[in-house]
Design an enzyme around this catalytic site. Structure first.
Site, PDB file in Angstrom:
ATOM      1  N   SER A 134      -8.819  13.517  40.018  1.00  0.00           N
ATOM      2  CA  SER A 134      -8.781  15.112  39.806  1.00  0.00           C
ATOM      3  C   SER A 134      -8.326  15.571  40.120  1.00  0.00           C
ATOM      4  O   SER A 134      -8.816  15.860  41.566  1.00  0.00           O
ATOM      5  CB  SER A 134     -10.547  15.112  39.001  1.00  0.00           C
ATOM      6  N   TYR A 158     -17.285  21.097  56.881  1.00  0.00           N
ATOM      7  CA  TYR A 158     -17.157  22.639  56.405  1.00  0.00           C
ATOM      8  C   TYR A 158     -16.856  22.481  54.868  1.00  0.00           C
ATOM      9  O   TYR A 158     -17.581  23.514  54.312  1.00  0.00           O
ATOM     10  CB  TYR A 158     -16.397  23.457  57.659  1.00  0.00           C
ATOM     11  N   LYS A 162     -19.119  24.037  51.517  1.00  0.00           N
ATOM     12  CA  LYS A 162     -18.480  25.099  51.548  1.00  0.00           C
ATOM     13  C   LYS A 162     -18.549  25.343  50.248  1.00  0.00           C
ATOM     14  O   LYS A 162     -17.975  26.013  48.820  1.00  0.00           O
ATOM     15  CB  LYS A 162     -17.246  25.541  52.175  1.00  0.00           C
TER      16      LYS A 162
HETATM   17  P1  NAD Z   1     -15.260  10.899  28.221  1.00  0.00           P
HETATM   18  O1  NAD Z   1     -16.643  10.926  28.738  1.00  0.00           O
HETATM   19  O2  NAD Z   1     -14.564  11.031  27.268  1.00  0.00           O
HETATM   20  O3  NAD Z   1     -14.737   8.993  28.794  1.00  0.00           O
HETATM   21  C1  NAD Z   1     -15.458   8.068  29.727  1.00  0.00           C
HETATM   22  C2  NAD Z   1     -15.877   6.771  28.987  1.00  0.00           C
HETATM   23  O4  NAD Z   1     -16.439   5.837  29.671  1.00  0.00           O
HETATM   24  C3  NAD Z   1     -16.546   6.969  28.018  1.00  0.00           C
HETATM   25  O5  NAD Z   1     -15.979   6.528  25.977  1.00  0.00           O
HETATM   26  C4  NAD Z   1     -17.818   6.757  28.133  1.00  0.00           C
HETATM   27  O6  NAD Z   1     -18.908   5.807  27.312  1.00  0.00           O
HETATM   28  C5  NAD Z   1     -17.358   5.115  29.382  1.00  0.00           C
HETATM   29  N1  NAD Z   1     -18.103   5.119  30.575  1.00  0.00           N
HETATM   30  C6  NAD Z   1     -18.757   5.767  31.383  1.00  0.00           C
HETATM   31  N2  NAD Z   1     -19.613   5.156  32.295  1.00  0.00           N
HETATM   32  C7  NAD Z   1     -19.443   4.422  31.758  1.00  0.00           C
HETATM   33  C8  NAD Z   1     -19.523   2.796  32.640  1.00  0.00           C
HETATM   34  N3  NAD Z   1     -20.153   2.907  33.782  1.00  0.00           N
HETATM   35  N4  NAD Z   1     -19.314   1.508  31.795  1.00  0.00           N
HETATM   36  C9  NAD Z   1     -19.078   1.393  30.317  1.00  0.00           C
HETATM   37  N5  NAD Z   1     -18.371   2.525  29.883  1.00  0.00           N
HETATM   38  C10 NAD Z   1     -18.830   3.802  30.586  1.00  0.00           C
HETATM   39  O7  NAD Z   1     -13.711  11.477  29.650  1.00  0.00           O
HETATM   40  P2  NAD Z   1     -13.194  11.744  29.649  1.00  0.00           P
HETATM   41  O8  NAD Z   1     -12.418  13.375  29.395  1.00  0.00           O
HETATM   42  O9  NAD Z   1     -12.165  10.591  28.745  1.00  0.00           O
HETATM   43  O10 NAD Z   1     -11.979  11.387  30.892  1.00  0.00           O
HETATM   44  C11 NAD Z   1     -11.978  10.426  31.339  1.00  0.00           C
HETATM   45  C12 NAD Z   1     -11.786   9.995  33.329  1.00  0.00           C
HETATM   46  O11 NAD Z   1     -10.833  11.016  33.510  1.00  0.00           O
HETATM   47  C13 NAD Z   1     -13.411   9.813  33.874  1.00  0.00           C
HETATM   48  O12 NAD Z   1     -13.855   9.270  34.789  1.00  0.00           O
HETATM   49  C14 NAD Z   1     -13.596  11.139  34.302  1.00  0.00           C
HETATM   50  O13 NAD Z   1     -13.983  11.912  35.225  1.00  0.00           O
HETATM   51  C15 NAD Z   1     -11.426  12.112  34.030  1.00  0.00           C
HETATM   52  N6  NAD Z   1     -11.076  13.072  34.081  1.00  0.00           N
HETATM   53  C16 NAD Z   1     -11.328  13.581  33.106  1.00  0.00           C
HETATM   54  C17 NAD Z   1     -10.878  14.691  32.876  1.00  0.00           C
HETATM   55  C18 NAD Z   1     -11.578  15.969  32.134  1.00  0.00           C
HETATM   56  O14 NAD Z   1     -11.511  17.274  32.250  1.00  0.00           O
HETATM   57  N7  NAD Z   1     -11.792  15.443  30.748  1.00  0.00           N
HETATM   58  C19 NAD Z   1     -10.338  15.756  34.514  1.00  0.00           C
HETATM   59  C20 NAD Z   1     -10.503  14.738  35.218  1.00  0.00           C
HETATM   60  C21 NAD Z   1     -10.590  13.774  35.637  1.00  0.00           C
HETATM   61  C1  WQD Z   2     -11.439  26.372  32.980  1.00  0.00           C
HETATM   62  C2  WQD Z   2     -12.116  27.749  33.297  1.00  0.00           C
HETATM   63  C3  WQD Z   2     -14.034  28.412  33.710  1.00  0.00           C
HETATM   64  C4  WQD Z   2     -16.160  27.325  30.509  1.00  0.00           C
HETATM   65  C5  WQD Z   2     -13.557  20.972  35.360  1.00  0.00           C
HETATM   66  C6  WQD Z   2     -13.634  19.859  36.299  1.00  0.00           C
HETATM   67  C7  WQD Z   2     -12.963  19.049  36.798  1.00  0.00           C
HETATM   68  C8  WQD Z   2     -12.369  18.451  35.893  1.00  0.00           C
HETATM   69  C9  WQD Z   2     -11.989  19.999  34.519  1.00  0.00           C
HETATM   70  C10 WQD Z   2     -13.256  16.485  35.407  1.00  0.00           C
HETATM   71  C11 WQD Z   2     -13.005  27.923  34.800  1.00  0.00           C
HETATM   72  C12 WQD Z   2     -13.596  28.801  32.474  1.00  0.00           C
HETATM   73  C13 WQD Z   2     -14.966  27.714  30.952  1.00  0.00           C
HETATM   74  C14 WQD Z   2     -17.179  28.190  29.959  1.00  0.00           C
HETATM   75  C15 WQD Z   2     -15.201  30.454  31.139  1.00  0.00           C
HETATM   76  N1  WQD Z   2     -13.540  16.987  34.851  1.00  0.00           N
HETATM   77  N2  WQD Z   2     -14.871  28.970  31.556  1.00  0.00           N
HETATM   78  N3  WQD Z   2     -16.017  29.966  30.468  1.00  0.00           N
HETATM   79  O1  WQD Z   2     -14.072  23.866  35.996  1.00  0.00           O
HETATM   80  O2  WQD Z   2     -11.198  24.195  35.926  1.00  0.00           O
HETATM   81  O3  WQD Z   2     -12.927  22.223  35.705  1.00  0.00           O
HETATM   82  O4  WQD Z   2     -13.155  20.286  34.483  1.00  0.00           O
HETATM   83  O5  WQD Z   2     -13.992  15.450  35.153  1.00  0.00           O
HETATM   84  O6  WQD Z   2     -13.207  18.360  37.625  1.00  0.00           O
HETATM   85  O7  WQD Z   2     -14.443  20.676  37.396  1.00  0.00           O
HETATM   86  O8  WQD Z   2     -12.665  23.471  33.864  1.00  0.00           O
HETATM   87  O9  WQD Z   2     -12.980  23.790  31.484  1.00  0.00           O
HETATM   88  O10 WQD Z   2     -14.892  23.859  33.720  1.00  0.00           O
HETATM   89  O11 WQD Z   2     -13.234  25.750  33.143  1.00  0.00           O
HETATM   90  O12 WQD Z   2     -15.058  31.195  31.496  1.00  0.00           O
HETATM   91  O13 WQD Z   2     -17.476  28.857  28.690  1.00  0.00           O
HETATM   92  O14 WQD Z   2     -12.709  28.208  32.268  1.00  0.00           O
HETATM   93  O15 WQD Z   2     -15.412  29.293  34.627  1.00  0.00           O
HETATM   94  O16 WQD Z   2     -12.211  29.151  35.218  1.00  0.00           O
HETATM   95  P1  WQD Z   2     -12.889  23.536  35.294  1.00  0.00           P
HETATM   96  P2  WQD Z   2     -13.142  24.083  33.351  1.00  0.00           P
END
Ligand code: NAD
Ligand code: WQD
Length: 360
Positions: A134, A158, A162
């Site tokens: 991510s 740090y 932070k």
């Molecule tokens: P999601 O929650 O829709 O999909 C994750 C899936 O993993 C779910 O279907 C959940 O049931 C399954 N899962 C969780 N723990 C499990 C376990 N122990 N065993 C088997 N299945 C398990 O999330 P997503 O948005 O599709 O994200 C997929 C991956 O990408 C995650 O690792 C997430 O952290 C990462 N990611 C997502 C975003 C985002 O904004 N969606 C951004 C950056 C990284």
């Molecule tokens: C985007 C912008 C909010 C909701 C996070 C995780 C990252 C990834 C994606 C991983 C920001 C603003 C949001 C709301 C708002 N997930 N916002 N009102 O924070 O960039 O990233 O999600 O699994 O790891 O950190 O995404 O969609 O939450 O926010 O104003 O109700 O929208 O403050 O500026 P973010 P986000």
């Protein structure tokens, strides 16, 4: 890579948001797909819709197992039945708020689950992995666009204190684990994909993001306001040093993201020297919260009432990707802009106002 026809890919977390979209593209590209998901944050209906989208012939190449990565036996069962050429590892918990309140659950699920997966892969000599990382690994970037070789902010103690609570940094830990495993056993090939902000949905409107409870992320929240499930959008921060005062992110269409995984797989198969390499998956363009709201209003024809609120703790001002490395080395570039992201997000919302649930 030669023909991908019979390459067999294990997709962990494949019933989730990014996993379902990637499964559709993998099947269409001729891969065999085996999903393991414990359905903690997803429903079986999502997998059924993947089958529906690819049609009966390609569906035969899709297998689903309800299993949990925390349970090594569940993974072992899959690997002892068939050979996998590579693993795409999506399974993980991702609710930011919950991870602060319950870090043990996050470490157990995301770290233990991933280590179990590596161990079982190694045992069965499957050493190719695409890992979901991510943009959060960049923390609060000092410069934008974010380049893959930036010092990972949160790694210096740090910066860590932070920027974000320790419990939000599991993607960073998992990147470190991947680098260490690959350094110790150089035959591993691992691609770390650093997603920026995935949004949108499949153009059919049949699959999309369906978060449980009140959404944390911007687009699912806007979507629920648009369909009347939530009254208004809280805009977190209107005094950022950006053009309109709201924070800027690099939103990327989930179908572009899905294609990025296929490009990453091809790289793994083709490049024995890949080692453990990180790529940004973003568009390289920044969009503010208020711009996103305006784009969604235009795409949906719905007014999104907003309330200007204080900044959300830990949020960065502006984050967007440098896309050069992925373009050059993976031959991948995002095709869609904010307009298509909002169009497809709205199409999904309009057709499925309650997500995969059948009724209110
Ligand atoms: P999601 O929650 O829709 O999909 C994750 C899936 O993993 C779910 O279907 C959940 O049931 C399954 N899962 C969780 N723990 C499990 C376990 N122990 N065993 C088997 N299945 C398990 O999330 P997503 O948005 O599709 O994200 C997929 C991956 O990408 C995650 O690792 C997430 O952290 C990462 N990611 C997502 C975003 C985002 O904004 N969606 C951004 C950056 C990284
Ligand atoms: C985007 C912008 C909010 C909701 C996070 C995780 C990252 C990834 C994606 C991983 C920001 C603003 C949001 C709301 C708002 N997930 N916002 N009102 O924070 O960039 O990233 O999600 O699994 O790891 O950190 O995404 O969609 O939450 O926010 O104003 O109700 O929208 O403050 O500026 P973010 P986000």
């Amino acid at each position: 890579m030669g023909s991908s026809v019979e390459q067999n890919i294990l997709v962990t977390g494949g019933a989730g948001f990014i996993g379902t979209h990637t499964a559709v593209q993998l099947l269409k590209e001729g891969f065999k797909v085996s999903i393991i998901d414990n359905l903690d944050n997803s429903v079986i209906e999502a997998v059924d819709r993947v089958r529906e989208l690819v049609g009966p012939d390609l569906s035969k190449k899709l297998e689903f197992t309800q299993g949990d990565l925390r349970n090594k036996g569940d993974i072992e069962k899959l690997f002892s039945k068939q050979r996998f050429d590579a693993v795409i590892h999506f399974a993980g918990l991702k609710a930011v708020g919950e991870s602060v309140g319950n870090p043990r659950r996050y470490f157990d699920n995301n770290l233990v689950g991933t280590i179990n997966l590596y161990e079982t892969m190694a045992k069965h000599n499957c050493k190719m992995m695409v890992f979901s990382s991510s943009a959060t690994v960049y923390g609060q970037p000092e410069k934008i666009p974010c380049m893959e070789d930036f010092e990972l902010k949160a790694m210096n103690p740090y910066g860590r204190t932070k920027s974000q609570p320790y419990s939000l940094l599991w993607q960073l830990f998992l990147e470190e684990i991947a680098r260490d495993i690959q350094a110790a056993e150089p035959e591993w090939r691992i691609v770390l994909l650093r997603y920026f902000n995935p949004v949108g949905a499949h153009e059919s409107g049949r699959i999309g993001e369906d978060p449980k409870g009140i959404p944390n992320n911007l687009m699912p929240y806007i979507q629920q306001v648009a369909v009347g499930r939530l009254p208004e959008l809280n805009v977190y921060g209107h005094d950022y040093p950006t053009e309109d005062g709201s924070a800027v992110r690099d939103y990327i269409h989930v179908m572009d993201l899905a294609d990025g995984h296929i490009a990453a797989l091809r790289k793994l198969f083709d490049d024995p020297k890949i080692g453990c390499t990180a790529y940004n998956l973003g568009t390289g363009r920044g969009t503010s919260v208020l711009e996103m709201v305006a784009a969604f209003e235009k795409a949906s024809g719905k007014k999104i009432p907003i309330k200007l609120c204080p900044r959300r703790l830990g949020d960065a001002t502006a984050v967007y990707a440098s896309t050069e490395k992925a373009e050059k080395e993976l031959g991948w570039k995002a095709k869609y802009g904010v307009e298509e992201m909002c169009r497809d997000q709205w199409n999904w919302a309009n057709n499925n106002p309650w997500g995969y649930q059948k009724k209110l």
